[in-house]
Design a protein around this motif. Sequence first.
Motif, PDB file in Angstrom:
ATOM      1  N   ALA A 174      -1.851  -2.779 -28.633  1.00  0.00           N
ATOM      2  CA  ALA A 174      -3.083  -3.019 -28.534  1.00  0.00           C
ATOM      3  C   ALA A 174      -3.772  -2.530 -29.705  1.00  0.00           C
ATOM      4  CB  ALA A 174      -3.412  -2.361 -27.155  1.00  0.00           C
TER       5      ALA A 174
ATOM      6  N   LEU B 132      -3.883  -9.254 -28.600  1.00  0.00           N
ATOM      7  CA  LEU B 132      -2.928  -7.968 -29.040  1.00  0.00           C
ATOM      8  C   LEU B 132      -2.347  -8.149 -29.995  1.00  0.00           C
ATOM      9  CD1 LEU B 132      -1.619  -7.564 -25.080  1.00  0.00           C
ATOM     10  CD2 LEU B 132      -3.189  -6.038 -26.392  1.00  0.00           C
TER      11      LEU B 132
ATOM     12  N   PHE C 298      -8.537   1.951 -27.879  1.00  0.00           N
ATOM     13  CA  PHE C 298      -8.675   0.456 -27.262  1.00  0.00           C
ATOM     14  C   PHE C 298      -9.996   0.442 -26.229  1.00  0.00           C
ATOM     15  CE2 PHE C 298      -7.128  -2.985 -24.284  1.00  0.00           C
ATOM     16  CZ  PHE C 298      -7.149  -3.851 -25.366  1.00  0.00           C
TER      17      PHE C 298
ATOM     18  N   SER D  51      -1.619   1.352 -24.239  1.00  0.00           N
ATOM     19  CA  SER D  51      -0.766   0.288 -25.027  1.00  0.00           C
ATOM     20  C   SER D  51       0.312  -0.005 -24.015  1.00  0.00           C
ATOM     21  CB  SER D  51      -0.619   0.897 -26.008  1.00  0.00           C
ATOM     22  OG  SER D  51       0.083   0.209 -27.056  1.00  0.00           O
TER      23      SER D  51
ATOM     24  N   ALA E  53      -0.986  -2.347 -21.464  1.00  0.00           N
ATOM     25  CA  ALA E  53      -1.263  -3.691 -22.026  1.00  0.00           C
ATOM     26  C   ALA E  53      -0.212  -4.418 -22.350  1.00  0.00           C
ATOM     27  CB  ALA E  53      -2.073  -3.511 -23.351  1.00  0.00           C
TER      28      ALA E  53
END
Length: 308
Positions: free
Chosen positions: A143, A134, A107, A83, A86
Amino acid sequence: MRSKIELQDAIHRARRAVLIVNTHSRRGRRLYEVVRGRLAAEGFHLLGCFPVENTERLPGQLAAAIALDPDLLVAGGGDGTVSEAARHLAHRDIALGVLPLGTTNNFARALAVPHRPAGALGVLTGGKVADVDLGQAGETIFANHANVGLSAQVGEAVPARLKRHIGKSAYPLTAVARLLRHRPFRARITAGGDEYEVVTHQLNIVNGRFQAGRPITSDATVDDRVLHVFPVGGPRRRQLLSASLRQAFAGQRQPTAPPFLATDDLTVETDPPLPLDVDGEVHGRTPIRVRLLPNALRVMVAPSFVDN
């Protein structure tokens, strides 16, 4: 920004990549050298390698990795590591390669990335580039999820040793233990001009199909342009206790309705104001606006992945 095909061709041709692995994660320390060696053997030109033992250094290491201007950033670790990667890669012309080395790997599951390192590495060497969604809660990009309620306590309280021994079931079991001291709250959700109200111990806002390593619904995807919103349990502790035990021991999750919403923009208010669990970390408090960021992230996926 290059097209997906142009970025994909650059990854396969030049193989300019950076590797960042949370070596404090469940399997990260053990597999870091294996992954680095395998990428080099597959012809990747590793511009930089970043083993991160202290997760407080992760944002700085990600910034340093991105500054090397790779075509692919390979992130190894759990959902928190992925995350954070991301967030840093949102709206950038760099693809994220996911190596699921954590406990729940939500994810990675949403991207259909194999759990075993060999399979995940195969996606990096022979996969394609896809655009996925997202979410954003307040100023924080996520995420997987933004949750209000019990999970904010569970994420902080779940024992690391329990996660190592039993994996993702550690979360609902910890929820059961914390439930005796947790009070239900009233949440008001505004979306598309409509208002919904629910009394619950937990309100989940999920990007994709998975929460705590389990599917929440059969038709959600990480690129379906909506967030899925649902409470777990009701005002009575026994309802959430039953849901948590089903999830821990049978792998079953039954969303409670109403409401069960699919939306791209909502506001959540609670009485009393509560902290927000954003991909396992507390970021902000209610009231808060949560919205979808469509096509915000480029990722490596298997050729069979259906890119919407």
